[in-house]
Scaffold this active site. Structure first.
Site, PDB file in Angstrom:
ATOM      1  N   LYS A 142       0.026  -4.343   1.209  1.00 15.93           N
ATOM      2  CA  LYS A 142       0.562  -3.380   0.578  1.00 15.93           C
ATOM      3  C   LYS A 142       2.106  -3.260   0.699  1.00 15.93           C
ATOM      4  O   LYS A 142       2.777  -3.168  -0.077  1.00 15.93           O
ATOM      5  CB  LYS A 142       0.096  -1.944   0.692  1.00 15.93           C
TER       6      LYS A 142
ATOM      7  N   ALA B 241      -3.317   2.655  -5.216  1.00 15.22           N
ATOM      8  CA  ALA B 241      -4.429   2.954  -6.497  1.00 15.22           C
ATOM      9  C   ALA B 241      -3.594   3.354  -7.693  1.00 15.22           C
ATOM     10  O   ALA B 241      -2.738   2.720  -8.223  1.00 15.22           O
ATOM     11  CB  ALA B 241      -5.545   3.954  -6.004  1.00 15.22           C
TER      12      ALA B 241
END
Ligand SMILES: Nc1ncnc2c1ncn2[C@@H]1O[C@H](COP(=O)(O)OP(=O)(O)O)[C@@H](O)[C@H]1O
Ligand SMILES: N[C@@H](CC(=O)OP(=O)(O)O)C(=O)O
Length: 823
Positions: A690, A619
């Site tokens: 990710k 994030a």
């Protein structure tokens, strides 16, 4: 004595004429004044339109004539609105009405004549055009008279004498100057009112001084009588740094030299008709450009000398509707006379050349002319060079249309290096293609020919570069306004003025879209009411949004993807190809097929547009940016170990012998820590994406299928047909999940879902983390990433903090936007 000229807008309505009258009353207190007026705004164009329609046998000309009638009658009614209560005023009103009717009847006869004979000669055109100024000056003169102002009327046609070059007549200054001097020497009225633009030939025919020529009328009079000042009153507060209709940040230039004013006006600063400067320059009479609608504003003063320490670039102008013609061929190299023949031909055809460039190889000559002349120019040039074209010594002339010229102008540019460098790099950075360049040896003007669709962007970027150096505008187009999108808009709204004041970054959200509707606004969407505006927007479509962004063609445009949608990810390439940067929190493009990821990276470099996706991992944590810095500075990534799932952390932090796996997963789902189908998180696919992105950013060409994924869910859980069935398997397999916990607890370990990249290989899976390990105490939604590199071999570089949540994700997107602004 002073000469004041009022343009079309200044005399365009009763309200404005009343403003003009107050200015006249004020100024005539100190000195006698001569006042030159243009036609009522838009009338010259309407006269031309009516004449062209009539000439083409189109009866619509009567409608245009009626529009001319009603425009003037509206002005008169406005000026005499109180005449019913005053006998004298009523009389003046009626007399003026009769006079104007008479003139308009004359105009009607002329138009009917043009219709009948089906012809419009330049001579008749001038006769027709002269009505505009005759009508406006008559109205203003009689209004002044009715208000007891000491005013005389003089028809400029009796003073200004020209040749018979209709529509653009050349002034005979010898006769004209004497006429003007004789008239003004014998006149004693405080105000003399004259129509601008109109003149007469030595043979007594009506001529005009060229479109915009009322400025010239005023300058001719000013020079003839050695006036103290020439004032040009218009609808803007001076000559602006660039066209104020195209660049909002344009500002009036306080001082200009005559030469600078000539350059700017030649290059499209419509506020001053270019020939105006010459007569007054010789007499060193200052020209002041003032705003009728804001008489107190300083305006622009044009004199011989300007401040020595002024900025080198004074203004940026543009000329529209340009065609670029190229004469080229090997037969031209080293052969004298081609230029002479080319330019002689154009001169004979009275085709004006706006810009010329020739390459030093002499292989080609390019020149810019008005679009209207392009067809004719091609015909005559191809005819003149027919022989050489047949022999293949040269090619038929190449014509490119739909172009514009932009020019950077300033007297002192010659003493400053780097101005053209700045000009062209700014255009290049903004993806403005330059078709031709010209710079005069005086270095007062650097011009470039560009496509007309790029003009607004070019003027805005150059203006930013030369006049607002300190503020950079970023135009954002956001798609996806869910939780994260909403927070981003809030953050931008809140930080806007801070960024502008402290970092000279001006953020504008120019477009918003969700899956249902979309809205774009060149001026920026009002962030207080964006939801309503979006709701009332047009039906959303990805292509439609892209088309809007392309059409607006704003500098520093950024497309922000806050969706998780593959169709949106698939359109990034189209944005980058138009030099529009992309900021994405959507992981699909970077973790999908490697060809697309590579293609986007290449497009980003090729089109000088950023492609940033910091929020794909952790994030708001600066994971990718840090990794990029390590790699670009020459470090080598050996190993990456990371816990990258906030939802899995939440689940394993709360799961123990006292709870059930079912309860914890259910709670995580209900509190929004997981996707509606928690398997998307629990299967580890999101974490795998990710770590894949981190591996790729470290320089390894991996695909998702290359990753080893150690799935801890049972087969039944994975295969369950619905989310409900999935939850049932958790209840059934509780013993299995408890056994995972027990095994870790027995070793005094914590369960963590770990992503690992090592020696070019990546894997994800559940691990038992011993006490003392940096992962052991990871709390809540926190993420952690450890980089073991050549420079950090034993003690890794660690980045840790909240790795999920709308606020931090929005701030990660914000950081990417700021990275683009700072670039
Ligand atoms: N650099 C510039 N500075 C000021 N005005 C400009 C410039 N470039 C273009 N313009 C346009 O010129 C207009 C004024 O010219 P014009 O319409 O001929 O006025 P008028 O009718 O008063 O003679 C302004 O309204 C403005 O839009
Ligand atoms: N009315 C003429 C002359 C003129 O100078 O007008 P303005 O001052 O409105 O530019 C024209 O429109 O060309």
């Amino acid at each position: 004595m002073k000469i004041l000229k009022f343009g079309g807008t200044s005399v365009g309505s009763a309200e404005n004429i009343n403003k003009v009258i107050s200015i006249l009353e004020q100024q005539s207190k100190d000195t006698n004044i001569a006042v030159v007026v243009s036609a009522v705004g838009g009338i010259t164009d309407k006269l031309l339109e009516a004449a062209n329609l009539a000439c083409n046998k189109d009866l619509e000309y009567k409608q245009t004539y009626n529009a001319i009638w009603s425009q003037h009658s509206k002005v008169i009614e406005g000026l005499f609105e109180n005449s019913d209560h005053d006998k004298n005023l009523k009389k003046s009103h009626e007399a003026l009405y009769d006079l104007i009717s008479e003139k308009l009847n004359e105009l009607k006869s002329l138009l009917d004549g043009i219709y009948l004979i089906n012809e419009l000669s330049p001579k008749t055109k001038d006769k027709l055009l002269s009505f505009g100024e005759a009508l406006s000056s008559t109205i203003i003169y009689h209004t002044l008279k009715s208000r007891q102002v000491d005013v005389a009327y003089k028809n400029a046609q009796e003073l200004i004498v020209t040749d018979s070059n209709f529509n653009n007549a050349i002034v005979n200054f010898e006769i004209t100057n004497i006429n003007i001097q004789l008239y003004f020497n014998s006149n004693s009225n405080a105000i003399v009112l004259l129509p601008g633009f109109v003149s007469k030939s030595v043979h007594g025919e009506i001529t005009t001084l060229g479109r915009g020529g009322s400025d010239y009328t005023a300058a001719i009079i000013a020079a003839a009588i050695d006036a103290d000042e020439l004032q040009i009153w218009t609808d803007v507060s001076g000559m602006y740094t660039t066209n104020p209709k195209l660049v909002k940040q344009a500002a009036p230039i306080v001082e200009l030299s005559y030469q600078e004013a000539v350059e700017l006006s030649h290059f499209g600063a419509k506020v001053l008709y270019p020939p105006t400067v010459m007569p007054v320059l010789k007499k060193k009479i200052p020209i002041v450009i003032k705003n009728t609608l804001d008489p107190e504003a300083l305006g622009t003063t044009i004199t011989e000398n300007t401040q020595p320490n002024g900025s080198p670039v004074k203004g940026i102008s543009n000329i529209e509707n340009i065609a670029l013609l190229t004469l080229q061929g090997n037969g031209m190299v080293g052969v004298p006379g081609f230029g002479k023949r080319l330019f002689e031909t154009l001169a004979q055809e009275k085709i004006n050349i706006v810009l010329i460039t020739q390459s030093s190889s002499e292989h080609s000559i390019c020149f810019g002319i008005s679009d209207n002349d392009a067809k004719r120019a091609k015909e005559v040039i191809d005819t003149v060079f027919e022989y050489e074209i047949q022999l293949l010594k040269i090619d038929p002339i190449i014509v490119e249309t739909d172009l514009s010229i932009i020019a950077v102008i300033g007297d002192k540019m010659k003493n400053h290096q780097g101005i053209s460098g700045k000009m062209f790099s700014t255009l290049g950075k903004n993806n403005v293609n330059i078709r031709a360049i010209a710079q005069g040896a005086s270095e007062r003007n650097i011009s470039a020919i560009i496509h007309k669709n790029d003009v607004k962007k070019a003027l805005n970027s150059l203006h930013e570069q030369f006049f607002e150096i300190k503020t950079k505008q970023i135009n954002l187009f956001i798609t996806g306004v869910g939780n994260v999108g909403e927070r981003l808009i809030e953050q931008i709204h809140q930080q806007k003025s801070y960024l502008k004041e402290n970092f000279k970054i001006s953020l504008k959200i120019a477009g918003l879209s969700n899956s249902r509707t979309m809205v774009v606004n060149d001026d920026g969407i009002n962030l207080k009411h964006w939801k309503q505006q979006l709701e009332n927007g047009e039906k959303a479509s990805l292509k439609g949004f892209l088309n809007h962004v392309k059409k607006l063609n704003l500098r520093n445009s950024v497309f922000v993807d806050i969706t998780a949608n593959d169709a949106v990810a698939n359109i990034y390439g189209d944005y980058l190809k138009h030099s529009i940067s992309v900021v994405a929190c959507n992981k699909i493009a970077c973790s999908g097929n490697i060809e697309y990821y590579n293609e986007l990276k290449i497009l980003s470099r090729q089109y000088n547009a950023a492609f940033l996706f910091e929020t794909n991992v952790g994030a708001g944590l600066p994971v990718i940016d840090t990794l990029n810095h390590l790699v670009t500075s020459g470090d080598k990534i050996n190993t990456i170990q990371a816990v990258l799932s906030g939802s899995l952390n939440f689940i394993f932090n709360n799961f123990n012998a006292e709870t059930t796996f079912y309860d914890v997963v259910k709670q995580a789902q209900e509190e929004g820590y997981t996707e509606p189908d928690p398997r998307i998180d629990l299967s580890g696919i999101d974490v795998a994406r990710k770590v894949l992105i981190l591996a790729r950013e470290s320089g390894h060409a991996l695909e998702l299928s290359d990753l080893e994924s150690d799935n801890f869910l049972t087969n039944d859980a994975m295969e369950a047909a619905s989310v409900e069935d999935f939850f049932k398997t958790l209840i059934k397999d509780e013993t299995y999940y408890q056994s995972l916990f027990k095994s870790a607890e027995d070793k005094n370990c914590q369960l963590k879902f770990v992503a690992e990249f090592n020696n070019g290989k990546a894997k994800v899976g559940l691990q038992e983390i011993p006490e003392g390990h940096p992962f052991y105490n990871l709390k809540g939604k926190d993420n952690i990433v450890m980089f073991y590199t050549q420079r950090y071999p034993e003690q890794p570089m660690i980045i840790k903090g909240a790795g999920a949540g709308a606020d931090v994700t929005a701030s990660g997107l914000f950081a990417d936007i700021i990275r683009i602004a700072n670039n």
